[in-house]
Design a protein around this motif. Structure first.
Motif, short mmCIF file in Angstrom:
data_model
loop_
_atom_site.label_atom_id
_atom_site.label_comp_id
_atom_site.label_asym_id
_atom_site.label_seq_id
_atom_site.Cartn_x
_atom_site.Cartn_y
_atom_site.Cartn_z
N ARG B 222 0.83 -1.20 0.00
CA ARG B 222 0.00 0.00 0.00
C ARG B 222 0.87 1.26 0.00
O ARG B 222 1.89 1.33 0.67
CB ARG B 222 -0.91 0.02 1.22
N THR B 223 0.45 2.26 -0.78
CA THR B 223 1.17 3.54 -0.74
C THR B 223 0.21 4.67 -1.07
O THR B 223 -0.99 4.47 -1.22
CB THR B 223 2.39 3.53 -1.70
N CYS B 232 -4.74 9.75 -2.70
CA CYS B 232 -5.44 8.47 -2.80
C CYS B 232 -4.55 7.32 -2.33
O CYS B 232 -3.36 7.28 -2.62
CB CYS B 232 -5.87 8.23 -4.25
N GLN B 233 -5.18 6.39 -1.63
CA GLN B 233 -4.47 5.19 -1.17
C GLN B 233 -4.59 4.12 -2.25
O GLN B 233 -5.67 3.90 -2.82
CB GLN B 233 -5.06 4.71 0.15
N MET B 234 -3.48 3.48 -2.53
CA MET B 234 -3.46 2.53 -3.64
C MET B 234 -2.56 1.34 -3.31
O MET B 234 -1.70 1.42 -2.43
CB MET B 234 -2.95 3.23 -4.89
N VAL B 248 -1.41 -0.91 -10.66
CA VAL B 248 -1.91 -0.19 -9.48
C VAL B 248 -3.40 -0.46 -9.37
O VAL B 248 -4.13 -0.45 -10.37
CB VAL B 248 -1.66 1.33 -9.62
N ASP B 251 -7.21 1.28 -3.17
CA ASP B 251 -7.43 0.64 -1.87
C ASP B 251 -8.88 0.89 -1.46
O ASP B 251 -9.26 2.03 -1.18
CB ASP B 251 -6.44 1.25 -0.87
N GLU B 253 -10.47 0.25 1.15
CA GLU B 253 -10.84 0.21 2.55
C GLU B 253 -11.10 1.53 3.26
O GLU B 253 -11.25 1.54 4.47
CB GLU B 253 -9.81 -0.61 3.32
N GLY B 254 -11.11 2.63 2.58
CA GLY B 254 -11.46 3.81 3.37
C GLY B 254 -10.97 5.11 2.79
O GLY B 254 -10.77 5.24 1.59
N ALA B 255 -10.76 6.08 3.69
CA ALA B 255 -10.41 7.43 3.30
C ALA B 255 -9.06 7.45 2.59
O ALA B 255 -8.22 6.64 2.89
CB ALA B 255 -10.35 8.31 4.55
N ASN B 257 -10.19 7.85 -0.64
CA ASN B 257 -10.72 7.59 -1.99
C ASN B 257 -11.58 6.36 -2.16
O ASN B 257 -12.11 6.14 -3.25
CB ASN B 257 -9.56 7.53 -3.00
N GLN B 258 -11.74 5.50 -1.15
CA GLN B 258 -12.60 4.32 -1.26
C GLN B 258 -12.36 3.53 -2.54
O GLN B 258 -13.31 3.10 -3.21
CB GLN B 258 -14.07 4.73 -1.21
N MET B 260 -11.38 4.47 -5.41
CA MET B 260 -11.47 5.20 -6.68
C MET B 260 -10.12 5.85 -6.99
O MET B 260 -9.40 6.26 -6.08
CB MET B 260 -12.54 6.30 -6.58
N LEU B 261 -9.78 5.93 -8.26
CA LEU B 261 -8.56 6.61 -8.69
C LEU B 261 -8.88 7.39 -9.96
O LEU B 261 -10.01 7.37 -10.43
CB LEU B 261 -7.46 5.58 -8.97
#
Lengths: 527, 352
Positions: B222-223, B232-234, B248, B251, B253-255, B257-258, B260-261
């Protein structure tokens, strides 16, 4: 942002001004559009017909650089109609009388004349924003990249305080930061007047703290130079050496010819970067750096959330992390920076920090934390100024008078040129243009021009044209599009082959020293 | 908080929770090909059927909330037979060639077939192959692998609200279309790839990741995204042997970006691997940049900075650090300028 990204979806009203959200912050635009699907009202104030307008309930198409007049006009109407939040103003703000006096000079008719927006529409917008809550206000560089950028921001804050839209979920004044770590770079004290967490460099107590913390005998006590001052200093010998770390200044600063003249005047230029770019030719020394995915660390996003960045691959060749380069230089200059890993850098920062003091890498292993989080037990802060309790005590209205951009159209240069970012690329292109596929998605810079202007100048879609200003000229392809209103040209700074910052104006906001990328005078010539 | 019986076990559910969600929390496998937590309830593919005592017929677990006293069975010979028939028909209708498919090992249809013991489709459909749409630089759309679950359509219209995809035509000719059924490259698609993230099969895949490694060859880390300020978490999918990020995904699981990218976050991951990178310290010698050792570059730089400071003063040295770089490097830059050089002339590109 005073508030959080996830709160956007629950706002009843979104007031978006100077933000091309679908292109510059796509994921935030998803939340905005979802809010609209749930029944929220979306007001987009933008001189251009940007893509977000497709989802907007109202589009206020004011002239470039008239934001203060627009917002003052709306506030005039709100006060005149008795729609201001009197309880909030009384309990949580000061200087209201000054604001009322200022906006009294902006009856809707005058605001309409300056902005070019119909007074009837302004009246309707004032009614909607006064009667629909909660309202979040969102802005980007369309507000800040003006010689009146500070006034624009203050006026946005004035509006939200006047309506009591502060300190509660889905409200607030929310700048959407353009780069991944703009927020963090500032929070870290990479600014001439502050250490990390906005501790002032001219505060004696702070100086003492850092002398002890960093084990140094003395620290400079006067705020340093901002980027524009560093550059102008290169021409008169005030700046002799310059370390340029991760910014392709030749392309990103306004007025390219001026930037190059400055760099050439230096005695010594050091560049830390990941690619050869338009700035590296002027360097005396170039240090190759590790980049994203090659180093450990943290970014802080636009909602103040500190999140981990992880190393998953080895950097190419002999590239190294920038912190290591600084530590090695420091050692040679007789100082021990006392860190041997990115994590140790973080701990060094944290132990002298305030709002970040409670944010350890361990705590953000899974999920980021929003500062302020002053202790390791503090959960972080989703929105600031809770219940109207401002950081400074009472929120102070900062009334501003409208003034036009530094350069306005005339007979010789009849257009207003505005610049920004496109969905498909990022900044000076060093990242996206070195990725497979992006040049196929969008491979050549375009200047956007309205159908009416194109007709008048006999320019067809796809024709090559010269964009000319007092600073220079650049050749690019014309895109004849309804996105541009009559009299406005628009382009981005992603392509060095057709580089719009050759023509932009190096005029700056007097407080922030941010350049007026959003407005300069230009003309079009057929190529 | 309704209490109910799940496969003979007494279980408590949260208010409004569906049978499928509770069963999964409890570790029971129920395939679900149209349902995805993010796009909401669906009830179309019918493979998540379960038995509920007293109910008329089978119940779709993805759309049925648990009620007090319910008695639920998620696996029985009858249920397996129903699921087998449905999955068999789905396999028969399309061209599901797992050997060639990028999603082999991560495909929900493949998983369901495997769990149900289906080796190959038992029926032969007299249906011509549909054209694969490889027009787009980032996305490949293979309608022969589409099971008409609507996840991509719901994601495109309700999750990211880009409103490009829809179901075109009717009956057996039903086809996911972009705009007025134009090739993706000519459509209004903004390449966010939410459809790729949601697709349960290999009907929608990222072009740049084709042939770069199966799920079991890659490590997931995860980054945070390196582009705009949303953060955004990805997940980076990393081929350690080749020292490359090859894919890529968002992620979920939450804040903030839920899952979305955007086009840059999802597909702009390969600039670090560009062969144009700077790889050696360089010093200008006789007007030309020449590669040198770190030792030489650092010694030279420190010496020049020292000379300039001595001759002209610390305030004639300035630095800018990068708002694209990590916090740690920005802090190191400002500490270097203040504690070592002795000037506050440090700024970053946030200003301009």
């Amino acid at each position: 942002m005073t508030n959080s990204i996830r709160e956007i979806e629950d706002a009843r009203l979104l007031f978006v001004i100077g933000s091309n959200t679908t292109e510059a912050h796509p994921v935030i635009s998803y939340y905005m559009k979802r809010a609209v699907k749930k029944g929220a009202t979306l007001i987009v104030c933008d001189p251009r017909r940007i893509d977000l307008v497709r989802w907007a309930t109202h589009h206020v198409q004011h002239r470039v650089g008239t934001d203060v007049a627009l917002l003052n006009g709306l506030m005039n109407e709100i006060i005149a109609r008795g729609w201001a939040d009197k309880t909030f103003i009384e309990q949580h703000t000061e200087n209201y009388e000054e604001l009322a006096r200022m906006v009294a000079a902006y009856p809707l008719e005058r605001a309409a004349e300056i902005t070019g927006v119909d007074a009837g529409q302004l009246r309707e917008i004032a009614r909607i924003i006064a009667t629909t809550k909660p309202m979040g206000l969102y802005y980007t560089l369309g507000i800040t990249e003006h010689t009146c950028g500070t006034d624009n921001v203050m006026t946005c804050a004035n509006l939200q305080m006047l309506l009591g839209n502060m300190g509660r979920p889905s409200t607030g004044v929310n700048p959407l930061r353009g780069q991944n770590n703009v927020q963090g770079a500032c929070d870290m004290g990479s600014l001439p007047n502050i250490y990390q967490n906005y501790q002032r460099v001219d505060n004696p107590a702070v100086i003492e703290k850092f002398k002890k913390g960093w084990k140094v005998d003395r620290l400079p006590e006067k705020p340093g130079l901002t980027i524009p001052d560093m550059f102008s200093g290169m021409l008169d010998g005030r700046t002799r050496a310059f370390i340029c770390h991760g910014e392709n200044v030749v392309m990103s600063e306004p007025n390219e010819a001026h930037t190059i003249r400055c760099l050439e005047a230096l005695d010594f230029l050091v560049v830390l970067d990941i690619f050869p770019n338009q700035t590296t030719p002027y360097a005396d020394v170039i240090f190759p750096c590790a980049c994203w995915s090659e180093q450990d660390g943290t970014f802080t996003n636009t909602e103040r959330r500190v999140q981990r960045v992880r190393k998953v691959v080895e950097p190419p060749g002999e590239s190294r992390e920038a912190w290591w380069i600084y530590a090695e230089l420091a050692r040679r200059l007789g100082y021990d920076m006392e860190f041997e890993s990115a994590h140790e850098v973080w701990e060094d920062m944290r132990r002298l920090g305030t709002g970040y003091a409670g944010i350890t890498w361990e705590r953000i292993e899974e999920r980021g934390i929003q500062w302020p989080a002053p202790t390791t037990r503090h959960p972080g802060t989703a929105y600031l100024h809770k219940d109207g309790n401002f950081a400074r005590g009472k929120g102070k209205f900062m009334p501003a008078d409208w003034r036009p951009p530094a350069e306005t159209p005339d007979e010789e240069y009849p257009f207003t040129l505005s610049t920004g970012r496109r969905l498909w690329h990022y900044h000076t292109g060093t990242q996206t243009r070195n990725c497979v596929g992006f040049n196929e998605l969008f491979g050549e810079e375009l200047v956007e021009v309205s159908p009416q202007d194109a007709r008048d100048l006999k320019i067809r879609d796809g024709d090559y044209v010269w964009v000319v200003s007092r600073r220079g000229r650049v050749k690019m392809k014309a895109w004849v599009t309804e996105r541009s209103p009559k009299g406005v040209l628009w382009s981005s700074f992603h392509f060095h082959e057709a580089h719009i910052n050759v023509v932009t104006n190096n005029a700056f906001d007097p407080v922030t020293q941010t350049a007026e990328y959003k407005a300069c005078a230009a003309r079009l010539e057929k190529a | 908080m309704p209490k109910f019986t799940l496969n003979g076990r007494a279980v408590e559910a949260a208010e409004g929770q569906t049978i499928l969600d509770v069963a999964r929390d409890q570790g029971f496998y129920i395939p679900s090909l149209c349902y995805h937590p993010k796009v909401g309830q669906s009830g179309m593919c019918r493979v998540c059927a379960v038995e509920v005592e007293g109910a008329r017929g089978l119940v779709m677990s993805c759309i049925t909330p648990v009620t007090e006293g319910m008695v639920v069975t998620t696996e029985s010979p009858r249920l397996l037979e129903v699921r087998r028939t449905i999955v068999d028909m789905l396999l028969s209708e399309g061209e599901h060639d797992c050997l060639a498919c990028e999603m082999c090992g991560e495909c929900e249809l493949q998983d369901a077939a495997y769990r149900l013991g289906i080796e190959r489709a038992s029926m032969v459909m007299d249906k011509p192959s549909l054209e694969v749409d490889a027009s787009h630089p980032m996305l490949v759309r293979n309608p022969n692998r589409c099971i008409h679950c609507y996840r991509c359509i719901k994601g495109c219209n309700n999750t990211v609200v880009n409103e490009v995809l829809d179901m075109g035509y009717r009956g057996i000719q039903s086809l996911v279309v972009a705009d007025q059924n134009v090739p993706l490259a000519e459509s209004s698609c903004v390449s966010c790839g939410e459809c790729v993230q949601l697709c349960p099969t290999g009907a929608l895949i990222g072009k740049k990741s084709i042939g770069t490694g199966r799920v079991w060859n890659l490590e997931k880390v995860r980054t945070t995204c390196p582009y705009c300020g949303v953060g955004c978490q990805m997940w980076l999918h990393v081929d350690r042997a080749r020292n490359r990020v090859v894919k890529v995904t968002g992620d979920e699981e939450g804040a903030p970006n839920q899952g979305m990218l955007c086009v840059k976050g999802r597909f702009g991951f390969d600039f670090p691997a560009s062969d144009k990178r700077l790889t050696m310290p360089l010093i200008r010698k006789n007007g030309v940049h020449e590669p040198v050792s770190w030792e030489e570059a650092l010694d030279f730089t420190a010496q020049r900075l020292k000379e300039i400071r001595e001759q002209y003063g610390a305030d004639t040295i300035s630095a800018i650090s990068s708002s694209r770089d990590v916090n740690e490097n920005n802090y190191a830059a400002m500490k270097f300028m203040r504690a070592v050089i002795g000037t506050n002339n440090i700024d970053n590109c946030a200003r301009t």
